[in-house]
Design an enzyme around this catalytic site. Sequence first.
Site, PDB file in Angstrom:
ATOM      1  N   ALA A 182       0.834  -1.202   0.000  1.00 42.80           N
ATOM      2  CA  ALA A 182       0.000   0.000   0.000  1.00 42.80           C
ATOM      3  C   ALA A 182       0.866   1.248   0.000  1.00 42.80           C
ATOM      4  CB  ALA A 182      -0.941  -0.003   1.205  1.00 42.80           C
ATOM      5  N   TYR A 183       1.868   1.256   0.852  1.00 40.79           N
ATOM      6  CA  TYR A 183       2.774   2.406   0.915  1.00 40.79           C
ATOM      7  C   TYR A 183       3.490   2.595  -0.415  1.00 40.79           C
ATOM      8  CZ  TYR A 183       6.329   5.594   2.741  1.00 40.79           C
ATOM      9  OH  TYR A 183       7.134   6.687   2.963  1.00 40.79           O
TER      10      TYR A 183
END
Length: 249
Positions: free
Chosen positions: A155-156
Site C-alpha cells: 500500500a505504501y
Amino acid sequence: MGPFANRFAGRRAVITGGASGLGKAVADRIVAEGGQVALWDLKPEALEEAAAEVGAAFTFAVDVSDQASVAQAAKASLNALGRIDILVNSAGITGATAPVHEFPVDSWDQVININLNGAFYCCREVVPFMLAGGYGRIVNVSSVAGKEGNPNASAYSASKAGVIGLTKSLGKELATKGVIANALTPATFESPILAQLPQSQVDYMRSKIPMGRLGEVHESAAMVCFMASEECSFTTASTFDTSGGRTTF
C-alpha cells in the site's frame, strides 16, 4: 549548515504533516529563512507545540484524506497568509506490514486515502491560488518505495508511486504557468513514522542503502527547501532523491 538568509523572504507556505518529522523540519527552515508558514496536521495539540517551536504563523487541524476538510483549510490558509506560494505535501502513514495476499483491506484504503488522495486534494485546492498569483512551488513527498517497491509494504509503495505519477502530470500541466511541481523520493530517514514499523522492516530498508545508514531529517529538509525556492526554476514534473545511493534514476 545554517539557513540561507532571507531565501524565503515574503513567501507564504502551507506544509501538511507539519507537526512532526520532515514537515516540521521544513517549516523550521522556511521560517528561519524569512518565510511565513501555515502548518496542517491531524492533531491540534501537536500542531500548537510544533508551531511554537518553529515560529509558524498559523495552524490548521486538517484531515488530508477528507476533501471538504482540505478545501476549508486551503481557503482559511489563503485568508490568513494573504497568498500561498509554496505547498509541501508531507503528511503520510506507512500502513500494515504484510504480503499482498494477507494485506488488511482497511489499512490499504487508509494508506491510499492519506498518502495519495490527500496529496491530490491538497494540490487540487491550492493550485488555483498559485495560478492566480502566477507563482508556485509544490513539493510532494514520495519515497524510494514508490520507485522500487518494498516487500510487505504494498500500500505504501503503491501510494508513493501514485504520488510520483500525480506530480509528473501536474508539473507538465503547469509548466508554462510559473508553478513548479516536483516530488522528493527519500530513502528511510529517522522520523516518527518509523514507530509505525517493526524493526525487521526498518533493518531491511537500511540494508538497501549503499551508505549503510538511514538518512537524517535535515538532509531531506534541505532538499525540500531547494525545491520550494525560486532557485528551482527549470526542473518540474520530476523527482529529487535523498536515498544514500539506493536509487539512481
